[in-house]
Design an enzyme around this catalytic site. Sequence first.
Site, mmCIF file in Angstrom:
data_model
loop_
_atom_site.group_PDB
_atom_site.id
_atom_site.type_symbol
_atom_site.label_atom_id
_atom_site.label_comp_id
_atom_site.label_asym_id
_atom_site.label_seq_id
_atom_site.Cartn_x
_atom_site.Cartn_y
_atom_site.Cartn_z
ATOM 1 N N SER A 155 -2.816 -4.355 -3.718
ATOM 2 C CA SER A 155 -2.910 -4.925 -2.288
ATOM 3 C C SER A 155 -4.319 -5.752 -2.356
ATOM 4 O O SER A 155 -4.442 -6.740 -3.365
ATOM 5 C CB SER A 155 -2.927 -3.885 -1.214
ATOM 6 O OG SER A 155 -2.797 -4.569 -0.067
ATOM 7 N N HIS A 212 5.453 -2.209 -0.081
ATOM 8 C CA HIS A 212 4.233 -2.075 -0.361
ATOM 9 C C HIS A 212 3.751 -0.773 -0.759
ATOM 10 O O HIS A 212 2.460 -0.541 -1.379
ATOM 11 C CB HIS A 212 3.326 -2.751 0.868
ATOM 12 C CG HIS A 212 1.989 -3.344 0.554
ATOM 13 N ND1 HIS A 212 1.895 -4.190 -0.140
ATOM 14 C CD2 HIS A 212 0.685 -2.670 0.955
ATOM 15 C CE1 HIS A 212 0.394 -4.607 -0.511
ATOM 16 N NE2 HIS A 212 -0.052 -3.503 0.389
#
Length: 684
Positions: free
Chosen positions: A545, A658
Site C-alpha cells: 500500500s 487489498h
Amino acid sequence: MYGITCTYRLFQHIAGLGDFFVSSNKRPISSNDLTNINVMNDPQISRDGEKYAFVRKEIGQDLEYYSHIFIHHYTDDIPIQWTFNKVRDHSPRWSQDGTELAFVSDRSGIDQIWVMSTAGGEPRQRTHLKNGASHPSWSPNGRYILFSTSLRTDESINATEADNAKENEKPKEPVVVNKLRYKSDDKGFRKARRTHLALLDLKTDEVEIITDGNFDHHAADWSPDSRQIVFSANRDEDEDVSNTLDLFIIDIETQDIIKLTDSSGVYSLATWSHDGKKIACIGHELDYKGATLNQVWVIDALSKERTCMTLQWDVQIGDAAIGDIRSGHPNPGPVWSSDQNHLFFMASDHGITGIYQMDRNGEISAVHEETNHVYGFSYHAPLDIFVAGISDPSNPGDFYKINRNEKGKVRLTDINVDFLKDVHLSIPEPVTTKADDGWEIHGWLMRPAMYEEGQRYPLILELHGGPHAMYANTFFHEFQVLAAQGYAVLFTNPRGSHGYGQTFVNACREDYGGKDYSDLMSAVDHVIDTYDFIDENRLGVTGGSYGGFMTNWMIGHSNRFKAAVTQRSISNWTSFYGVSDIGFFFTDWELGAHMFDDPEKLWHHSPLKYVKNINTPLLIMHGENDYRCPIEQGEQLFTALKHLEKPVTFLRFPEANHDLSRTGPPALRIERLNHMIKWFKEYL
C-alpha cells in the site's frame, strides 16, 4: 548486546515459555505455519462475570478459514469449544439474563443471527434475510436483538435467503453507477445496497428495519432503558463526496431521529452512560484530514453539548498497530465504569497499544501499558475487571484477566503453545535513530533466527502501509519467516506514522517521498553503522500500500537496494485519483492536490515518473480485486519497466483484495510469502 539480551529475557517472562528461545530442537518458522496459528479475538465477559466467550479463527487443512465460539470459565484450565464443523461463527453476545448467546454464522450459506442456550443444545437460526445479518446487540430488557443488514431501496426486509438464491440464478446484468462511492475494497460493488439497522423481536420473531434513506448506518448501542439507540451515519445530502460521520439517536417506537453532531467531523463507537444521560464516543474534526488524531468525546444526550476529553493528550486513541495475523477485530470504544467516573479505552503510543482510563477531569492513566499490543478487551463494570486480548512479538495472542484495583495480569489461555514450542523465533530489538533534521525515528531490528556471532547477513527493510498506522510490539508472521530464511529485518515508524503525536503523524502529508524517505534511509544507515553483522551490499526492501508506494519510490531514487518486492502499491497518483475507491479525496488529503487542479504535483510524487532510474530487480505483487490500490497501478509499473528491459516480474493474485496479506485466501497468502522468499534469495 545488553539490549537484545534484556529483550529476550523480557519476552521469556511475558510468554512464560521457559527455554523458548534457546532450544536446539526448534525448527525455523515457515510460510506454511499460517495453518498452525490460532487467532483469538472478541472476548465477551458474561453478565455474571464468571466466564467469557470468544472466537477462535483457524485455517483448516483444506486451506479455508473457519471460526468457532468458545466459552472459558476463569476456574477452568482450558476453554470449551461450543460450536463446530466447517463454518465461520463469530460475534458472540450474551443475553441480559445470561441464559442465551447470540452469534453470527454462515452455516446457512450467508451470515445470519443464531442463538443458543447457555444450558446446552443446538443453536437456532433467528434471521433468514436475503442479504444476511451481522453485529448482534441485545436490548437491556431482553426483548430485541439489534443487528445490521443491507438493502436496496426496492428490497423488502422480509426477503429471505431463498430470494437471494433465485436472484443469483438470473443472468448477469450491467451495474448502474451514479455515485462516487459505488465500490469499496472490502465489499466490492455496492449494487445500490445500503447498510441499515433492524430489530428482531424475540417474542414475535418479527423483523423490522428502523433506519431509512440512501445512507449507511453503523456502530449502534442501546440506551439503558431500551428505548433509544445511538448510531453513526453520514445522512447529509452531499454524503457521496463528504467524509464526515455523525452520531444520531433513534427512538425505537416512533423511529424519530435526533442528530447529535454537526457534520464537522468523524464520530463513531458511541456508548451510553449507565444513567442514560451521556454518550461517549471516539472521533475527530478532520483538522488534519486523515492524519488527525482520534479523541475521546462526551456528549450530553439532551442538550447535545460536546466535550473533547483528550484534547491535551497527544496520543492516538484506538489500536493503530499493524500486523499480518489479525485484522478487523472489534474495538469496544470508550467504556463507562459503574460509577460513571471513568472511561476506559485503547490508545497507541510508541509501538505500544494499551488500555487507559480517564476520569471526569480528563486525567489519564494506564490500566495496562506494557511492551505489547492490546488488540481488544471486554470490561465487566460491577466487578471492575477486564478480559484483554494481548499479543507480543513472541506470541500471536492470548487472553488475560486484569483487575483494575490490582497490579499485573493473569494469563487465561495459551492457545498456540504447541506451535510456539516447536518453532524458533527472532525477537525484535528496539532501535532509535536521528533523521537528517534531528527528529527521532523509532523502530526495531530482528536478527536472523539462527544468528551466529561473526557471520554477516543481508538486511530487508519492511515498510508499513497507511501511512497513518504503526508498527508495534506485536507478532508478525512475515517478519519471522524472513528472519528464519537468514535475513535481518528492519521495520520502523517514519514520520507519518501513528504513535508519536499529531505533528509527527501529519508530517508526511504533501511530502510523500520527502522526509519520510530520508527517515527510512537514515534508519538503514544507522543499523549498518551500529551492527557489524549486517552486509551493506545486500539490502532488500518491501512494503504494501503506502509501503508499496515507498518501495517504488526508494528504488527510483537509490540504487543501494539489490532486490525489492512491491505489494498492492501506488505507482501513478494521476490515475489513482480515478480508479481507487478512495482516490477522489485521498490525493487531496495526502498530497494536497486534485488531478484536475495540479496534475503536475501528483505526477511529481508518482514513482512512475522516475521509472528510468530503477535498476533494482523488482517483484510486483498485486491482488486482482484490489479496489483500494487497483491492479492497474502494478500494471503500469510492470509495463514501463519491461519496456525499458529492466529486471521485473509481475505476480497477480486472483480473488484477492487489498487485504491479501492479512485476510486473503490462505493458499494465496502462503504463495505470496514463498514468492517473496524466492525473489530475495535470487537477488540477495
